[in-house]
Each structure stands twice: as structure tokens, then as C-alpha cells.
Motif scaffolding. Structure first.
Motif, short mmCIF file in Angstrom:
data_model
loop_
_atom_site.label_atom_id
_atom_site.label_comp_id
_atom_site.label_asym_id
_atom_site.label_seq_id
_atom_site.Cartn_x
_atom_site.Cartn_y
_atom_site.Cartn_z
N ALA A 60 -4.18 19.66 -4.22
CA ALA A 60 -4.72 18.30 -4.11
C ALA A 60 -5.23 18.02 -2.72
N LEU A 61 -6.15 17.07 -2.65
CA LEU A 61 -6.76 16.59 -1.41
C LEU A 61 -6.43 15.11 -1.28
N PHE A 62 -5.80 14.73 -0.15
CA PHE A 62 -5.34 13.35 0.04
C PHE A 62 -5.82 12.84 1.40
N PRO A 63 -7.12 12.52 1.52
CA PRO A 63 -7.65 12.04 2.80
C PRO A 63 -7.30 10.57 3.05
N ILE A 64 -7.24 10.21 4.32
CA ILE A 64 -7.13 8.82 4.74
C ILE A 64 -8.49 8.38 5.25
N HIS A 65 -8.96 7.24 4.77
CA HIS A 65 -10.18 6.61 5.29
C HIS A 65 -9.72 5.72 6.44
N VAL A 66 -9.93 6.17 7.67
CA VAL A 66 -9.19 5.66 8.82
C VAL A 66 -9.84 4.41 9.42
N LEU A 67 -9.05 3.34 9.53
CA LEU A 67 -9.42 2.16 10.32
C LEU A 67 -10.75 1.54 9.93
N GLY A 68 -11.10 1.63 8.64
CA GLY A 68 -12.33 1.03 8.16
C GLY A 68 -13.48 1.99 8.02
N GLY A 118 0.81 -1.20 0.00
CA GLY A 118 0.00 0.00 0.00
C GLY A 118 0.85 1.26 0.00
N SER A 119 1.99 1.21 0.66
CA SER A 119 2.91 2.35 0.65
C SER A 119 3.39 2.65 -0.76
N SER A 120 3.73 1.62 -1.50
CA SER A 120 4.13 1.80 -2.90
C SER A 120 2.98 2.34 -3.74
N ALA A 121 1.76 1.94 -3.40
CA ALA A 121 0.60 2.45 -4.13
C ALA A 121 0.51 3.96 -3.99
N ASN A 122 0.73 4.48 -2.77
CA ASN A 122 0.71 5.92 -2.57
C ASN A 122 1.82 6.61 -3.37
N LEU A 123 3.01 6.04 -3.33
CA LEU A 123 4.13 6.61 -4.08
C LEU A 123 3.84 6.65 -5.57
N ALA A 124 3.30 5.56 -6.11
CA ALA A 124 3.02 5.49 -7.54
C ALA A 124 1.95 6.49 -7.95
N MET A 125 0.93 6.68 -7.11
CA MET A 125 -0.11 7.65 -7.44
C MET A 125 0.46 9.06 -7.57
N ILE A 126 1.30 9.44 -6.61
CA ILE A 126 1.87 10.78 -6.65
C ILE A 126 2.80 10.93 -7.85
N PRO A 161 5.73 10.27 0.36
CA PRO A 161 5.82 10.45 -1.09
C PRO A 161 5.70 11.91 -1.52
N LEU A 162 4.91 12.69 -0.79
CA LEU A 162 4.80 14.10 -1.10
C LEU A 162 6.14 14.80 -0.91
N VAL A 163 6.77 14.52 0.22
CA VAL A 163 8.06 15.14 0.53
C VAL A 163 9.13 14.67 -0.45
N GLN A 164 9.16 13.36 -0.70
CA GLN A 164 10.19 12.79 -1.56
C GLN A 164 10.11 13.30 -2.99
N LEU A 165 8.91 13.65 -3.44
CA LEU A 165 8.73 14.08 -4.83
C LEU A 165 8.56 15.59 -4.96
N GLY A 166 8.87 16.32 -3.88
CA GLY A 166 8.95 17.77 -3.98
C GLY A 166 7.67 18.53 -3.76
N LEU A 167 6.65 17.87 -3.25
CA LEU A 167 5.40 18.54 -2.92
C LEU A 167 5.42 18.97 -1.45
N THR A 168 4.43 19.75 -1.05
CA THR A 168 4.36 20.26 0.32
C THR A 168 3.13 19.71 1.03
N PRO A 216 3.00 7.40 7.99
CA PRO A 216 4.12 8.06 7.30
C PRO A 216 4.09 7.97 5.78
N THR A 217 3.69 6.82 5.26
CA THR A 217 3.78 6.66 3.81
C THR A 217 2.61 7.30 3.06
N THR A 218 1.75 8.01 3.77
CA THR A 218 0.84 8.94 3.10
C THR A 218 1.56 10.27 2.88
N VAL A 219 2.41 10.62 3.82
CA VAL A 219 3.10 11.92 3.80
C VAL A 219 4.40 11.87 3.03
#
Length: 401
Positions: A132-140, A55-63, A95-102, A90-93
Motif C-alpha cells: 500500500a501507498l499512504f502519502p500525506i498531503h502536507v500543510l495544504g 482525523g486520527s480516527s479516520a486513519n485508523l478506520a481506513m486501515i 494505525p499501521l503498527v497497532q494493526l500489525g502492518l509494517t 504519528p497517527t498516520t503511522v
């Protein structure tokens, strides 16, 4: 007897499916992955599902795809702001930092532990850099897709979803995270469906799906629907080794897809078991100073399917909530029941937040996230738990009332 935070979730037939793949010799991404992708797209009622290794890679690939698409104009560029919740993984946040977004953090709604859109609106109104809007659907707890889509559209934002914790959640008859351009999923062993590790991206956008297929495999063209078009237009390169985008090696293995296929037919049963567990716990603590966050959906028939209960978030109410929390956690530990924080708590209180350059916020700017971190915790809610384990949870909580 112990109640861990999670179980492997693997059954004998899942193990046999994995062994069959090992014996076949077809180990890396192949036919099983394609079949799993097709079944997942059908389940989610979307056009495309692209499997990756987590799932972490999924976030990275989307960004990555939003910033460097193969054929379309980028929807995000370096420096753009992206709204994320203050209680995050962390892996929601990163990819944004790693790819130069804020990352632009937003305080949470304590009723669902997700981003508060009223707070988000105030931030958007004051900051024109947000794209962009990047919400987390938390814990189900699945957020309303219509509500998120309307918010994004009215503010001219690209909507992507982190649904890694909420497979099986159907708010208002559409699966969580299926509005917007894409949503990420995780199949880690504690989640609703396991492939040991594993993840994927759902989308209704054909070009975005193609970009996912390239990005997960070094930028290769070979799995794209338009692979032949690229070959015709760039004839000097061997079509078998044509790279048309940036990318990573985040491909899944056949063994992961085989396990996922074995589990997918039982997903609804898994989610129902988790929901029943939540009902039992909610009944046990009713009227006490221990609250099950999200329990209101258990009594509203039309809302029940909007929560798939990955874990059980418990919040201690009242003036002495912090000391009571410590006392209850200690009693649960003595009974053999593991606990953990709600995700990472207030993510801005984590030492790693110092890695984000020019961050405009501090942990104290998000009082509701801090309050949840101080007064709340999680216990496990796996569909593998036995009746005895669930009874132990209930009896231990009853003793804490």
C-alpha cells in the motif's frame, strides 16, 4: 499583539448552531451528521463521506477496513508493508503498527515536504512485501491524484490518502486525496474548517463506505446500505443490535456536524484568505535567505488552487541555515509570533520510533527529511488572523532578512 499558531475559528453563527443542537436534545450522531456527510461528499465530488470523531480516527478506520472488510477480501494483511513519508504525523503511522502492518518510510521531496515517489519506486523495487501507498498531503499542498494513482496502479499497491492538512486543495481540478480507495480529513480547530475535533473519510467505493459506518460504531450494521440484507441472512439476532465487523466507538456528535455545516459554506473564503496571507509573506521574504516552501504555486495561475496553505512553512537557505533558523525563531518570538517544527520533523528521530519492532530504517537514512527538520519551521496562517497580525508577521520577517 500575538500571532498564535492557530485560532479557534469559531464565529457567532457557529456557536449558535451548536447551542441549537444542545437545546434540541439530539446530541449523538444523527441527522446533522448525515447532512454534513452529504454536503462534504458534494464538495469533494465523491460518492461518500463518512464522518468520525477525528482525523486520527479516520486513519485508523481506513486501515481497519482494508484489513477486515465485512464482505470483500482484505486488501492488506498482517505483515504487509505500507509506504509512508519520513516527515509524518504519528497517527498516520500508529494505525499501521497497532494493526500489525509494517510502515516503510520514504524520504521526502523538499519542494512539497511530501513523499518522494522516485525514492518510493526504488524501495518498492527492492521489497516485494509492500502492498500500500499512504502519502500525506502536507500543510495544504495537494499532490496530483493522477500521479499517485498511476504510481499505485503500476506497482499493484492500494492507495489511501492522509488529507487531514489539505482540505480546500484542488490540484489539477480534483480535490486532493480523492483518488485511490479513500482519503482521511481532519476538522481540528486550527484547520481550514473546524468542528472543534472531528474528521472523516471520503471514498467512491460503496462497500468501503459501508465498512466505515460499521467500524465507527462498534461494528454495528444499522447505518449500512445493506443492513436489511444482513438482517435477512442472520435471523437469530435482533436487527437493532447486529454486529457484522470489527469496530470502535469513534462516532461524531451532532454538535460537531452542526458547526461543520455552519462553516462549510464559507470554506472557499477561508482558503482564499490563507492564500492571500501566503502571497504577502512570499513577497516580503523574496530575495532573502528565507524561503516559503511551495511559493512557486502562487505565481502559476493554474496551480494556485492546488495549495490551501494550512500553515506557512519557512526554510532557511545557505551554509549557516541551522544557526540562522535559531536566530530568526528567537526574533519572531520576541515579536510575539509563535513557531513550531514541520509536523514532527524527521519522524524516525522521535523517541517513539523505538516502539516499532523490526524497523529497518534509521533517521540518518532520510537526509532530506533531516535537513528540513534542521533548517525549517512553521508559523501560523489561520483565516481568522487580522490584517494587523498578518502585517506583524511580514514586518517581523522583513526585519530578519
Amino acid at each position: 499583539m500575538r500571532v498564535p499558531l492557530a485560532s479557534t475559528g469559531l464565529r457567532e453563527k457557529d456557536i449558535e448552531a451548536a447551542v441549537a443542537v444542545l437545546r434540541s436534545g439530539n446530541l449523538t450522531m444523527g441527522q446533522k451528521v448525515k447532512e454534513f456527510e452529504s454536503r462534504m461528499a458534494e464538495y469533494l465530488r465523491v460518492k461518500h463521506f463518512v464522518m468520525v470523531n477525528s482525523g486520527s480516527s479516520a486513519n485508523l478506520a481506513m486501515i481497519e477496513a482494508l484489513m477486515r472488510p465485512a464482505t470483500k477480501e482484505p486488501l492488506l494483511r498482517a505483515g504487509d508493508g505500507v509506504l509512508v513519508p519520513a516527515i509524518a504525523w504519528p497517527t498516520t503511522v500508529w494505525p499501521l503498527v497497532q494493526l500489525g502492518l509494517t510502515p516503510i518510510f520514504v524520504d521526502i521531496d523538499p519542494t512539497n515536504l511530501a513523499m518522494d515517489l522516485l525514492e518510493a519506486q526504488k524501495i518498492v523495487d527492492a521489497d516485494p512485501s509492500i502492498r500500500a501507498l499512504f502519502p500525506i498531503h502536507v500543510l495544504g499542498y495537494g499532490l496530483s491524484g493522477n500521479l499517485l494513482a498511476n504510481f499505485a496502479q503500476s506497482n499493484n499497491l492500494t492507495l489511501i490518502n492522509d488529507v487531514c492538512e489539505s482540505l480546500g486543495s484542488w490540484p489539477l481540478n480534483s480535490h486532493a486525496g480523492t483518488t485511490g480507495i479513500a482519503g482521511s480529513f481532519s476538522f481540528y480547530f486550527s484547520h481550514h474548517l473546524t468542528t472543534m475535533e472531528g474528521g472523516g473519510i471520503c471514498t467512491n467505493d460503496n462497500a468501503f463506505a459501508d465498512d466505515m459506518k460499521s467500524i465507527r460504531s462498534h461494528g454495528w450494521s444499522r447505518d449500512r446500505s445493506d443492513a436489511h440484507d444482513w438482517d435477512r441472512n442472520i435471523s437469530k439476532n435482533d436487527a437493532r443490535f447486529l454486529f457484522i465487523s470489527t469496530g470502535y466507538n469513534i462516532r461524531p456528535m451532532e454538535i460537531q456536524a452542526a458547526i461543520g455545516l455552519s462553516q462549510l459554506g464559507d470554506l472557499d473564503h477561508f482558503v482564499l484568505k490563507r492564500r492571500v496571507n501566503a502571497q504577502l509573506v512570499a513577497a516580503t521574504i523574496e530575495g532573502s535567505d528565507i524561503a516559503l516552501v511551495g511559493s512557486e504555486v502562487l505565481t502559476a495561475v493554474e496551480s494556485r488552487v492546488g495549495h490551501s496553505w494550512m500553515m506557512l512553512p519557512l526554510r532557511i537557505m545557505g551554509k549557516n541555515a541551522q544557526s540562522r533558523k535559531s536566530e530568526i525563531i528567537a526574533k519572531l518570538a520576541m515579536a510575539g509570533i509563535e513557531t513550531r517544527p514541520v509536523l514532527t520533523g524527521n519522524f524516525l528521530a522521535q523517541p517513539a520510533i523505538k516502539k516499532i519492532v523490526n524497523l529497518k530504517s534509521e533517521s540518518g537514512d532520510f537526509p532530506r527529511a533531516s535537513e528540513i527538520a534542521d533548517t525549517s519551521f512553521l508559523i501560523g496562517n489561520h483565516h481568522d488572523f487580522t490584517e494587523e497580525q498578518v502585517s506583524l508577521i511580514c514586518s517581523a520577517l522583513a526585519a530578519c532578512r
